[in-house]
Design a protein around this motif. Structure first.
Motif, mmCIF file in Angstrom:
data_model
loop_
_atom_site.group_PDB
_atom_site.id
_atom_site.type_symbol
_atom_site.label_atom_id
_atom_site.label_comp_id
_atom_site.label_asym_id
_atom_site.label_seq_id
_atom_site.Cartn_x
_atom_site.Cartn_y
_atom_site.Cartn_z
ATOM 1 N N THR A 244 3.681 -3.265 -7.492
ATOM 2 C CA THR A 244 4.395 -3.169 -6.231
ATOM 3 C C THR A 244 4.526 -1.689 -5.868
ATOM 4 O OG1 THR A 244 6.441 -3.239 -7.472
ATOM 5 C CG2 THR A 244 5.700 -5.297 -6.485
ATOM 6 N N ARG A 245 5.072 -1.401 -4.703
ATOM 7 C CA ARG A 245 5.181 -0.026 -4.182
ATOM 8 C C ARG A 245 3.812 0.670 -4.227
ATOM 9 N NH1 ARG A 245 10.131 -0.095 -7.421
ATOM 10 N NH2 ARG A 245 11.868 -0.281 -5.977
ATOM 11 N N THR A 246 2.759 -0.114 -4.104
ATOM 12 C CA THR A 246 1.408 0.440 -4.193
ATOM 13 C C THR A 246 0.674 0.102 -2.911
ATOM 14 O OG1 THR A 246 1.454 0.103 -6.565
ATOM 15 C CG2 THR A 246 -0.701 0.427 -5.568
ATOM 16 N N ALA A 259 -5.799 3.373 -4.175
ATOM 17 C CA ALA A 259 -4.451 2.877 -3.896
ATOM 18 C C ALA A 259 -3.444 3.892 -4.415
ATOM 19 C CB ALA A 259 -4.231 1.541 -4.579
ATOM 20 N N ARG A 260 -2.383 4.076 -3.633
ATOM 21 C CA ARG A 260 -1.350 5.012 -4.049
ATOM 22 C C ARG A 260 -0.120 4.249 -4.524
ATOM 23 N NH1 ARG A 260 1.986 5.020 -0.719
ATOM 24 N NH2 ARG A 260 1.650 6.515 0.927
ATOM 25 N N GLU A 261 0.268 4.498 -5.774
ATOM 26 C CA GLU A 261 1.448 3.847 -6.337
ATOM 27 C C GLU A 261 2.606 4.837 -6.293
ATOM 28 O OE1 GLU A 261 0.998 2.797 -10.445
ATOM 29 O OE2 GLU A 261 2.690 1.400 -10.409
ATOM 30 N N ASN A 262 3.707 4.413 -5.690
ATOM 31 C CA ASN A 262 4.912 5.244 -5.691
ATOM 32 C C ASN A 262 5.716 4.931 -6.934
ATOM 33 O OD1 ASN A 262 4.808 6.828 -3.433
ATOM 34 N ND2 ASN A 262 5.589 5.226 -2.093
ATOM 35 N N TRP A 281 -4.706 5.388 -7.737
ATOM 36 C CA TRP A 281 -5.586 4.513 -8.524
ATOM 37 C C TRP A 281 -6.962 4.491 -7.890
ATOM 38 C CZ3 TRP A 281 -4.333 2.498 -13.144
ATOM 39 C CH2 TRP A 281 -2.978 2.455 -13.499
ATOM 40 N N LYS A 282 -7.974 4.763 -8.714
ATOM 41 C CA LYS A 282 -9.354 4.661 -8.239
ATOM 42 C C LYS A 282 -9.888 3.347 -8.782
ATOM 43 C CE LYS A 282 -9.852 9.633 -8.311
ATOM 44 N NZ LYS A 282 -10.655 10.777 -8.767
#
Lengths: 1001, 91
Positions: A244-246, A259-262, A281-282
């Motif tokens: 989540t928060r991604t 994707a960017r995870e907070n 995340w790649k």
């Protein structure tokens, strides 16, 4: 906090944990689970910013990433402050400080708001049109425009946060954790596929999570209750990772996604400390399921931008999820059924619902009937023609629509309200699909672009695929998932689903007003402040392509990339231009889907990890001697060695003199070294260099010039024949990698028949270069056994030797014109050999010199540096190096190009020497050379490539390329500078020791 | 980012490779016998088509081997890879 704006029986927000935060300096309170937006609304704060161009008051409009208005500055630390963040996405934490942007002195009293009164004078492309003339005034205009434009403030200090990058490989990536995403993830994981489910919210469930309405039920319970059970079962699945928060930022070809995870953005300040803030995340996924849902459209009517005008579905989320009332007396304006869900939720929570204004004639769907049963008043076939209230809406004006919908008729009704919900239908989030190269199709009945063709292994399911009704979402998603994953999942087949169906659809892109178009402000792009009128103006001015209209009006070009505005812009363009929307196409959706922080993009590659740093084995010695360093490619090279507070010029003058008067020592380890072996090596060298190599004896060295196939000088260096089939090639420091790959290319593709093997040995050997009249004496102390006589060890030859029993190669070669030696030794011993040479040279005042002195010394001799005196447009003939081109060889790389019509031109730019009239005057490298000074425009004949003050000649010297330079020897030229014109004379390129006597001194 | 099937190493990320332009342009064996136009044809002229193209690629950060690729430039689909000196596997 205004108590009466919070409802207390809410399950999603923990109303026992109160959080304090600051907005525009004022301390406010919210609860854990709030976003900044929901907490502000609970505090009855709607006015959060000023618009970009007209500085109109703007309020929170949405509840997610599509928010155009509530753009705030977070934090006030010079290194951590972040501009342009969406209040609707910031999770509230203790100590959060946020402030409004684009307003001065405050959001409540903003001087720039005067632009609003002048707005008829600031149409689309106002800046382009107005600030064109006079051209040189742009510098002045720019200062003021930049000052008044722009959104937040950038941090002024380096970011202290930690960011991270990681790779992720999976069988199935599911983007979006709503109903369909959860179904897909569960199905994939249950079928033993390694599955990752990501969602940008802090909790899965999408909008169904808080859907408690009789019209939407599954197996006899509210759809929200059914979904909650589904989510609970996800935790027991082994093959499923939930993030989540991604937020998915980019979808590239071959299912490569970012994707960017907070990780810590939602934590309070002391919990954030020393933790990774965000992780990029790649992802490489075998299959991708896009389940990103849809977003609600606004409606485009006069003054549709006031604080308090909020998307209907967002008002529903604020009340049903956050327990926050956006107003006490709410009116709703819609063209579809979904506003009725909001009306019912508001009504059930004790909010006064004034009325629903519906542009449709009448409809009888389940949900509308339910609303009517609750006594909610509906204005059918009506439109809001105006809104009132400066800092917050206080009333709306309603009129009946004409039969064809192009005008309003009848009496105007005024309705007082403190909030207006708007709903213009739904737009599937197809952004990721199009980013991946997918092609869209248009569905006429509800004006949506839907995923059509793709080359990748992916599907779109749920409302991002155009399924807006609950039963359709479930039934179609199951079928699509089963087919896509080649599985047979029956979990969702026999569900009993109640879902209100939208029966009647009607859409008017630009709603009519009782005022003429020029007198209204129907905003399209709220963040960039462009109106429907701007788009129409662009069309009148002749712009036809949607891409051009977009750029001209800046519609869709703000930080939200037009998530809310694009469809309406397209609709209005299509309507005005009389074309079909499906034919018009869309603008290009580019990554990232939501803005990424620079921190997340660069990850750990900052500071010393920004790029590889290569250091020579003697590096620490240079550091000890307080050398200044120069970056040459990735190498750190000693630049000069200042002593007693010398500046660069003083150090270089001293070093250069010492090297010629007695002895100098240079770290030449960075030169590229390629070990070449094989029985065809001499033939290979013949083909890659311009000169002949067949007759080079074992133990001898030769200088070579390498060209590109186009005849231009590419690289140079000395190659030594170590034994019968074994050579050591040196290249320039910067060119090493390229030369190796170019030679590999020819060997593998053009001449595979040659028996030649290349190995890069640059890092394997350190190189100590000693030069000057005393170099021989110094070397004889270091290697006493070696016969250094000119007969035994002449210039351009090589010897194997031992230093303290360690094998080394000694070359007698020179880049300074002095008697000089280069010792190549295994890197691990290079520093000790360097120190040994330095100690041995002490009695001769051996002077370490850096790259700057090296450049000066070679310039005195007229030796070129490939890349400084050449720039990819110089042939060997241009360099006056005709002597190095073999006449006998049939072919070599670039040979044929040396007599193309262009390369044999006599008036090409050629390398020459320059002497200034005043020997103290040093030319600037890059300065232009002209033949006369009083003509305009004046022809630039060439430029200075290298320039120094020579301490050995006691005058300034320079190399330059000049048109037809060879024939101009002795001619006077001029180098015009900003404050003066310098007179120069063209000379030979060799300034010192033309007879090469010093080589054997 | 492409996933490239190096004929020597197998599937690797595009970041390990460098592109080397159009394939099957043979360096003339007797350049001296060519006119300026013929030499320019070899030296400068490349097709750069939209559609299926034969290209050279180098596994620069891997085995350092050059190889050829059949790629559709309009959608980046890689239809095949083959070794230097081999004939393209599709027409």
């Amino acid at each position: 906090m205004s108590k009466n704006l919070r409802i207390t029986n809410n399950k999603f927000i923990d109303q026992t944990s109160r959080i304090s935060f600051k907005f525009d300096g004022k301390t406010l309170y919210g609860f854990k689970g709030d976003t900044l937006a929901s907490a502000l609304l609970a505090n009855n704060i709607h006015l959060v910013g000023r618009s970009f161009k007209y500085h109109r008051p703007r309020g929170i409009m949405a509840c997610g990433s599509e928010e155009p208005n509530a753009i705030v500055q977070v934090g006030n630390d010079a290194s951590m402050t972040e501009p342009n963040t969406r209040a609707t996405e910031i999770e509230l934490y203790e100590g959060l400080e946020a402030s409004s942007q684009n307003c001065w002195p405050s959001v409540n009293f903003d001087i720039g708001a005067i632009n609003n009164f002048f707005s008829p004078l600031i149409p689309a492309a106002f800046y382009y049109k107005t600030f064109m003339w006079p051209a040189n005034f742009w510098k002045l205009y720019e200062y003021f425009i930049r000052k008044s434009a722009g959104l937040g403030k950038s941090p002024t200090e380096p970011d202290k946060d930690i960011y991270d990058h990681r790779y992720l490989h999976c069988d199935v990536l599911v983007v979006g954790g709503g109903v369909s995403g959860i179904m897909a993830a569960k199905t994939a994981a249950k079928n033993k596929l390694n599955t990752v489910l990501i969602d940008d919210k802090n909790i899965l469930g999408g909008t169904t999570l808080f859907q408690k309405n009789e019209c939407f039920k599954i197996n006899n319970s509210y759809s929200s209750d059914w979904l909650k059970k589904e989510i609970e079962t996800l935790n027991s699945l082994k093959n499923l990772t939930i993030k989540t928060r991604t937020s998915l930022a980019a979808y590239h070809s071959y299912n490569y996604l970012l994707a960017r995870e907070n990780l810590t953005d939602h934590l309070c300040l002391n919990e954030k400390k020393d933790k990774i803030r965000q992780r990029l995340w790649k992802i490489r996924a075998k299959k991708v399921v896009i389940a990103t849902g849809a977003m609600e459209r606004p409606l485009i009517f006069n003054n549709n931008d006031r604080p308090g005008i909020i998307l209907s579905s967002s008002i529903k989320k604020y009340i049903d999820y956050y327990g926050v009332k956006c107003g006490q007396k709410v009116s709703l304006f819609t063209n579809n059924d979904s506003a009725y869900e909001t009306a019912i939720s508001l009504n059930n929570n004790g909010v006064i619902v004034n009325s629903v204004i519906d542009i449709r004639d009448k409809t009888n769907s389940l949900i509308v009937k339910q609303a009517e049963k609750l006594g909610i008043k509906i204005h059918w076939k009506s439109s809001v023609v105006n809104t009132n209230g400066y800092k917050k809406i206080n009333s709306i004006e309603i009129m009946k629509l004409s039969d064809n919908g192009t005008a309003v008729v009848g009496k105007k009704i005024k309705e007082e309200c403190d909030c207006l919900a708007i709903s213009g239908g739904w737009t599937p989030r197809v952004h990721l699909f199009t980013q991946s190269g997918g092609k869209l199709k248009f569905r006429n009945e509800d004006n949506v672009f839907l995923p059509d063709k793709t080359d990748l292994d992916q599907i779109s399911i749920g409302s991002c695929n155009g399924d807006f009704e609950l039963d359709e979402v479930i039934e179609n998603s199951v079928n699509l998932i089963n087919k896509f994953l080649k599985v047979n999942n029956n979990d969702y087949v026999n569900l009993e689903i109640i879902s209100s169906k939208e029966i009647d659809k009607k859409n008017i892109w630009l709603l009519p007003s009782d005022k003429p178009l020029g007198k209204t402000k129907p905003f399209l792009d709220f963040q960039n402040d462009s109106t429907a009128n701007d788009v129409k103006l662009a069309l009148r001015e002749g712009f036809k392509s949607i891409e051009h209209v977009k750029r001209y009006t800046t519609t869709g070009m703000a930080t939200d990339q037009g998530k809310l505005s694009n469809m309406h812009a397209l609709g209005i363009i299509a309507e005005t231009a009389g074309v079909k929307m499906g034919e018009l196409g869309t603008t290009t959706f580019r990554p990232p889907y939501t803005p990424l922080t620079f921190g997340a993009i660069v990850g750990r590659n900052i500071g010393e990890f920004f790029d590889i740093t290569r250091r020579t084995p003697m590096h620490d010695w240079h550091v000890e001697k307080k050398a200044e360093f120069e970056n040459v490619g990735q190498w750190k090279r000693a630049w000069y060695y200042p002593i007693n507070n010398e500046n660069m010029n003083e150090a270089v003058q001293r070093e250069s003199k010492a090297a010629r008067d007695s002895a100098g020592i240079l770290d030449a380890s960075t030169l590229g070294k390629i070990d070449i072996q094989g029985s065809d090596t001499s033939e290979f060298l013949n083909r890659v260099y311009t000169n002949a190599w067949s007759k080079l004896e074992i133990g001898k060295c030769r200088y070579g010039l390498m060209l590109n196939e186009d005849g231009m000088v590419y690289d140079d260096g000395v190659t030594t024949r170590l034994s019968e089939n074994h050579y050591l090639m040196t290249t320039t420091t910067g060119g090493a990698a390229n030369v190796l790959s170019k030679l590999e290319d020819y060997l593998q593709t053009e001449w595979p028949e040659l028996d030649v093997y290349l190995t890069s040995v640059t890092d394997h050997y350190g190189t100590v270069s000693i030069c000057g009249p005393n170099s021989k004496k110094i070397l004889s102390k270091v290697i006493p056994d070696l016969d250094l006589s000119d007969k035994e060890f002449p210039h351009m030859s090589f010897k194997n030797a031992l230093i303290d029993n360690i094998k080394c190669r000694v070359m007698r070669i020179s880049f300074t014109g002095e008697h000089s030696y280069e010792i190549n030794i295994q890197s691990s011993y290079a520093k000790s050999v360097w120190e040994k040479c330095f100690d041995a040279g002490k009695e001769f005042n051996i002077t370490p010199y850096g790259t700057e002195t090296m450049h000066l010394l070679r310039a005195e001799k007229g030796f070129i540096i490939a890349g400084q005196d050449t720039d990819g447009t110089m042939t060997p003939v241009d360099l006056q190096m005709d002597w190095i081109i073999s006449k006998k060889k049939y072919d070599f790389i670039g040979k044929r190009s040396l007599y193309r019509s262009d390369t044999i031109r006599e008036d090409r730019k050629q390398l020459v020497g320059l002497l200034t009239e005043d020997p103290k005057e040093i030319l600037e490298e890059g300065a232009q050379i002209v033949a006369e000074t009083n003509k305009q425009p004046i022809e630039m004949l060439g430029h200075v490539t290298s320039s120094y003050f020579s301490p050995n000649l006691n005058k300034s010297i320079a190399l330059a390329v000049v048109k037809n330079g060879k024939k101009l020897k002795g001619q006077k030229m001029f180098v015009p500078m900003k404050d003066k014109t310098i007179s120069v004379t063209i000379t030979d390129t060799v300034f010192l020791d033309k007879e090469n006597k010093r080589l054997n001194a | 980012m492409f996933l490239i099937n190096c004929p020597y190493c197998g599937e690797r990320d595009q970041s390990e490779f460098t592109a080397g332009g159009e394939a099957h342009i043979v360096r003339p064996k007797q350049p001296t016998e060519l006119s300026d136009d013929q030499w320019a044809e070899f030296l400068f002229m490349r097709k750069n088509i939209k559609g299926v193209q034969l290209e050279r690629w180098n596994h620069a950060h891997g085995c350092r081997k050059w190889f050829n690729m059949v790629r559709d430039t309009s959608n980046d689909k890689i239809h095949a890879v083959y070794k230097m000196g081999e004939k393209p596997p599709i027409k």
